[in-house]
Design a protein around this motif. Structure first.
Motif, PDB file in Angstrom:
ATOM      1  N   GLN A 382      18.793  10.094   6.660  1.00 45.32           N
ATOM      2  CA  GLN A 382      18.175  10.497   5.399  1.00 45.32           C
ATOM      3  C   GLN A 382      18.379  11.986   5.140  1.00 45.32           C
ATOM      4  O   GLN A 382      18.673  12.400   4.007  1.00 45.32           O
ATOM      5  CB  GLN A 382      16.687  10.162   5.407  1.00 45.32           C
ATOM      6  N   CYS A 383      18.211  12.803   6.175  1.00 46.10           N
ATOM      7  CA  CYS A 383      18.419  14.252   6.025  1.00 46.10           C
ATOM      8  C   CYS A 383      19.846  14.543   5.555  1.00 46.10           C
ATOM      9  O   CYS A 383      20.064  15.374   4.660  1.00 46.10           O
ATOM     10  CB  CYS A 383      18.151  14.969   7.339  1.00 46.10           C
ATOM     11  N   GLU A 386      20.283  13.386   1.863  1.00 48.62           N
ATOM     12  CA  GLU A 386      19.605  14.267   0.903  1.00 48.62           C
ATOM     13  C   GLU A 386      20.295  15.618   0.789  1.00 48.62           C
ATOM     14  O   GLU A 386      20.330  16.220  -0.286  1.00 48.62           O
ATOM     15  CB  GLU A 386      18.145  14.427   1.303  1.00 48.62           C
ATOM     16  N   SER A 387      20.871  16.101   1.899  1.00 51.67           N
ATOM     17  CA  SER A 387      21.567  17.387   1.859  1.00 51.67           C
ATOM     18  C   SER A 387      22.814  17.318   0.985  1.00 51.67           C
ATOM     19  O   SER A 387      23.317  18.348   0.514  1.00 51.67           O
ATOM     20  CB  SER A 387      21.949  17.832   3.272  1.00 51.67           C
ATOM     21  N   TYR A 391      20.736   9.618  -1.074  1.00 52.21           N
ATOM     22  CA  TYR A 391      19.495   9.048  -0.561  1.00 52.21           C
ATOM     23  C   TYR A 391      19.812   7.967   0.461  1.00 52.21           C
ATOM     24  O   TYR A 391      20.963   7.531   0.596  1.00 52.21           O
ATOM     25  CB  TYR A 391      18.647   8.470  -1.700  1.00 52.21           C
TER      26      TYR A 391
END
Length: 484
Positions: A382-383, A386-387, A391
């Motif tokens: 997820q990180c 998102e970066s 998503y």
């Protein structure tokens, strides 16, 4: 004449061949579900077919076994549909072409579906006969096990009264599975921007890999074609500032280690020769690195005459390649409690572009014996998503099946095995998902063991099953049911 007509156990192989003629890929289970339900109807056996296509067939105890507790037999109807490059089959409409050579059953050009068609065949053979001794039986045929155990997760377990279950979804004779990892499918969505591009087009292909099951074979060191593709693209990008991605794809199932991936790219003519030399050099390096596990690995680049007019823009290409290079994949942690057991892993099984959404998706099979570590892997994905402005989507989560210190079923099955085979079976935990954990979470006092005959290279077109092992496992299963 049937391909499997003259081998034993005859009834088991009769049903295995029949279901091999029925398309039953994960997500396409209505036809096989109806076949099993009609089997029960034609024999006046009580059955339940739910809205998800799971089927439960009930059979009364044989004479003299009426006072025994009911036993659940369980396996899944769906199969992983993989094929060799260029092999012509429509998995939605076509059955499999079985082959028998020197006591080994396989399917021409495709996966065999022994995982878990042999469980279906075993159960149908028992249900169709009155000659075997057994307690009351609840035969549970689930669906969509291969894409997250969706059938078992949705099933109403209250229709079962048994607390003892023999799962028939293992692939190693002489091994009894008593614990397994939990898992889920995690899909990373990464957006991209496209622009008009008139450069020359080239196709980059990674092929010849062995692939395999992303759980039980994740520790074999086999190459993942999606990860290799990212590595090659990165090496090319270092010498070709002009490179843009047009399309990218690899793998068909998140729980199968992908064996073939490809990307279409655009390059300036002056960069093309340098990239071709880079690919040629990398091919030599990769053949050396994977000479034990994937000796037929091959990376090639060729001119592509399609020449579309759009590609990812410069920024999207520069973001996509490092994401593919650095995204976690493979073994993340080994168990400190059980020797040689993988505790946590993930497999980038499906890489594809969705032009209508302007995004690339990466689907992973995430597995762990520790619930906290499973969710930590999802957090990492997820990180990363998102970066990059994207998503993460999680689906098909299922729990781990924890080891039971006291198991009357395990004790009986070990004793019966030793009597038949003359040696002790291996009692083990594995880094793969079986549906026992979902049953254990809903049935109080649940006791289970998973067994099965020898199969090799499941989830790949090289999948095969050993006739003699099917026969021995059949006799063993019948003896356990007689004694239980």
């Amino acid at each position: 004449m049937r391909v499997l007509e003259n081998i034993q156990p005859a009834d088991v192989f009769k049903y295995f061949e029949e279901i091999s003629n029925i398309p039953r890929g994960s997500g396409d289970t209505k036809k096989i579900s109806d076949y099993v339900a009609n089997f029960a109807k034609e024999r006046n056996l009580k059955y339940i077919q739910d809205e998800y296509n799971n089927v439960v067939i009930y059979k009364n105890a044989s004479n003299g076994h009426e006072d025994r507790e009911t036993v659940i037999l369980q396996g899944h109807m769906d199969m992983v549909c993989e094929k060799e490059p260029g092999y012509d089959i429509d998995f939605i409409n076509d059955g499999l072409t079985l082959e028998l050579n020197d006591g080994v059953i396989s399917a021409k050009g495709t996966t065999l579906g022994g995982d878990d068609g042999i469980a279906v065949a075993y159960m149908l053979a028992i249900l169709d006969s009155d000659e075997y001794e057994h307690p009351g039986l609840e035969c549970v045929f689930t669906v969509d096990e291969e894409i997250g155990m969706l059938g078992a997760a949705a099933m109403d377990m209250s229709v079962l009264k048994g607390k003892t279950m023999i799962n028939l979804d293992s692939e190693d004779e002489g091994y009894m599975l008593v614990s397994c990892a939990g898992g889920m499918t995690s899909t990373v969505h990464i957006p991209y921007q496209k622009e008009e591009n008139t450069q020359e087009e080239y196709e980059l292909v990674v092929s010849g890999l062995l692939g395999g099951h992303s759980g039980v074979e994740i520790d074999k060191g086999r190459a993942n074609s999606n990860m290799i593709l990212g590595r090659v693209l990165y090496e090319m990008s270092k010498i070709a500032e002009s490179m843009r991605i047009v399309s990218i794809q690899g793998g068909l199932k998140d729980n199968a280690i992908p064996n073939r991936s490809k990307a279409t790219i655009k390059l300036d003519k002056e960069d093309a020769d340098k990239c071709k030399e880079t690919v040629k050099s990398l091919n030599v390096i990769l053949k050396n690195e994977y000479k034990i596990t994937d000796q037929d690995i091959d990376v090639s680049i060729k001119d592509d005459i399609s020449c579309g007019t759009f590609a990812m823009d410069k920024l999207s290409t520069k973001r996509m390649i490092p994401a593919l290079v650095n995204i976690p994949n493979g073994i993340q942690k080994m168990s400190f409690d059980i020797e040689n057991l993988v505790e946590t892993s993930l497999n980038l099984g499906i890489l594809k572009m969705e032009p209508e959404k302007n995004e690339v998706t990466m689907s992973f099979s995430v597995r762990s014996s520790m619930e906290s570590e499973k969710h930590e892997m999802a957090n990492k994905l997820q990180c990363l998503a998102e970066s990059l402005g994207g998503y993460l989507e999680n689906a098909g989560e299922y729990p781990a099946w924890e080891y039971k210190e006291e198991s009357p079923l395990r004790e009986l099955m070990v004793k019966t095995f030793k009597e038949q085979y003359g040696y002790e079976p291996v009692v083990q935990a594995i880094h793969a998902g079986v549906e026992c954990g979902l049953f254990a979470g809903q049935i109080q006092g649940f006791d289970a063991v998973s067994i099965g005959p020898d199969m090799k290279d499941i989830h790949t077109p090289k999948e095969c099953m050993m006739v003699d092992s099917v026969d021995r496992t059949w006799k063993y299963l019948l003896k356990v049911l007689e004694k239980i």
